[in-house]
Design a protein around this motif. Structure first.
Motif: not given
Length: 504
Positions: A87-89, A91-99, A124-125, A150-153
């Protein structure tokens, strides 16, 4: 098992020295046979009580009807707390970095014996990201470990190649599944052993009770009755549950004699049949909510059930004794839903009602359609709404407009989309802002605190004789505490049918 809500069980209970919100006079609430039997001014030692009566001195705290969350996906909420939080990502790159960091820390498991466990992330949003998810981006950080985000919604899942192959899900270069394919995979990802999931659900129920919650409407996308009977027989007793039914299970429900509101035998009064849930459009985050005007990048979203099909379902619901709960987010979807309610001659609920034509506000009240809304989404989605519905957000999340036009509001969370905590929902409804320095978003659409409490307690608002003894006891006056304290309201105790589920 013994019936946790058996009205014959002793003892009677008196909640002594409590107050209604906004009032100074203390009173005693007498509970008997699972209901409020008397509310009388507090006069210590002024009357004899049956010998078995338990008296709990609440020292001037505030008592309100127990809170309901009118829209929950309970298994998904329980699972979300045990999945990777994205949820804190930003951008897509930030989400990928968390993963990538998570996999690097845990090891990919690619060389381990046996099947590799899928990594599941949530929250993710992408609607507010400046970049786009892609298959290559996720493949580059996941080291071959199957990964599904899975997206937040819940309307979108971002896969890597390993997960797409493992689950037989064709994806394009974006790696995204939307709507029904996303729902199908989400259901499959939730197929964990009951011995794993049920304790998580019990913990989630206990946490909800600690926030004053006495009941939920559970819209988990499955045949839900049997799962809840299993949990209750194993000791779940924190909440009342109304288990929704989906169209694919309607024939089975009718064949088994189910209808909305029916108490389910063997549940000790905790479980009843909920509404018939029908999804007719997508979501704002995925740009699939069905709208009259096109999105900035084109398209009107998706109408996932035709108008004729929806009308047929609502007529069937009327005949079978089911209250329809129609998921409608975009303004075109809300118009379609209201048209179907009117043509079918049945009242019911619209779930979400996030974007509504001004001329449709009054139709909710006139047709007897409850607006089941999730106020926290307004703050989560304000940027996405401004980007996708520019110049029209005065009728986005229009709580005040709906109420003023005669609609009945029912507040919920859509957990795991937002936390299962009615105080967060009520804070969003009344303040239209978070403590993040941003100005309230469309403050003209805010509710008063009393209105928010009423919409969170099934219209009860305050304790009355004859009501179910479903009660929340608060450390502060919800009508006068600061916005900060209201959002995190300290709950001293919660009771369901006169039985303490928290505190006491």
């Amino acid at each position: 098992m013994s019936d946790p809500l058996d009205p014959r069980r002793p003892p009677d209970l008196v909640l002594a020295s409590v107050r209604h919100p906004g009032e100074e006079i203390c009173f005693d609430v007498h509970l008997r046979a699972g209901a409020v039997s008397a509310i009388i001014p507090s006069r210590p030692g002024s009357g004899a009580l049956p010998a078995a009566t338990r008296v709990v001195d609440l020292e001037g705290r505030y008592a309100v009807p127990g809170l309901w969350d009118e829209h929950v996906h309970m298994t998904q909420w329980a699972l979300a707390s045990n999945r990777l939080d994205l949820s804190g990502a930003g951008s897509a790159r930030e989400a990928a970095a968390v993963v990538g960091a998570h996999i690097a820390g845990a090891g990919s498991g690619a060389g381990a014996p046996g099947p590799v466990q899928t990594l599941v992330g949530v929250g993710f949003r992408d609607a507010i990201w400046h970049d786009l998810p892609s298959l290559d981006l996720l493949d580059g950080v996941t080291r071959g470990r199957p990964t599904a985000l899975i997206s937040h919604d819940l309307h979108c899942v971002w896969l890597n190649s390993a997960a797409a192959q493992q689950y037989g899900m064709p994806v394009d270069a974006g790696g995204l599944l939307r709507e029904e394919p996303a729902f199908a995979l989400t259901r499959e990802l939730g197929q964990l052993p009951d011995a794993v999931v049920d304790p998580w659900v019990r913990q989630a129920g206990q946490a909800a009770a600690a926030r004053g919650v006495v009941g939920i409407v559970d819209f988990e996308m499955t045949w839900n009755r049997d799962a809840w009977l299993r949990r209750i027989s194993s000791g779940f007793a924190a909440l009342r549950v109304e288990a929704g039914v989906y169209p694919q299970d309607l024939d089975r429900a009718v064949a088994e004699g189910l209808r909305t509101g029916l108490a389910v035998a063997g549940s000790g009064g905790l479980l009843s049949v909920g509404p018939l849930k029908v999804l007719i459009d997508g979501s704002l985050n995925t740009r699939t909510a069905y709208c009259i005007d096109p999105y900035p990048n084109g398209g009107h979203g998706l109408l996932t059930v035709s108008e004729a099909e929806l009308l047929a379902l609502l007529v069937r619901a009327r005949q079978a004794g089911f209250v329809p709960a129609v998921h409608a987010i975009g303004d075109a979807a809300n118009q379609v839903a209201l048209d179907a309610f009117e043509a079918a001659g049945i009242a019911g609920r619209v779930e979400h009602a996030q974007f509504v034509r001004s001329e449709d506000f009054a139709r909710f009240g006139r047709l007897g359609v409850t607006a089941s809304v999730q106020p926290a989404h307004a703050l989560d989605d304000r940027d996405a709404a401004e980007a996708n519905w520019p110049g029209r957000t005065d009728r986005s999340f229009p709580l005040r407009s709906l109420l003023a036009a005669g609609a009945t509001l029912a507040l919920g969370s859509d957990a795991p989309v937002a936390p299962l905590d009615p105080w967060i929902a009520m804070s969003a409804a009344t303040a239209r802002a978070r403590l993040d320095g941003r100005e309230p978003w469309h403050a003209e659409q805010a509710l008063t605190r009393r209105e928010a409490l009423t919409a969170s307690t099934r219209g009860r608002g305050r304790l009355r004789v004859g009501d179910p003894a479903d009660i929340a006891v608060l450390d502060g006056d919800p009508l006068t505490v600061s916005d900060t304290e209201f959002a995190a309201m300290p709950v001293a105790a919660t009771l369901v049918a006169g039985r303490f589920t928290y505190g006491g």
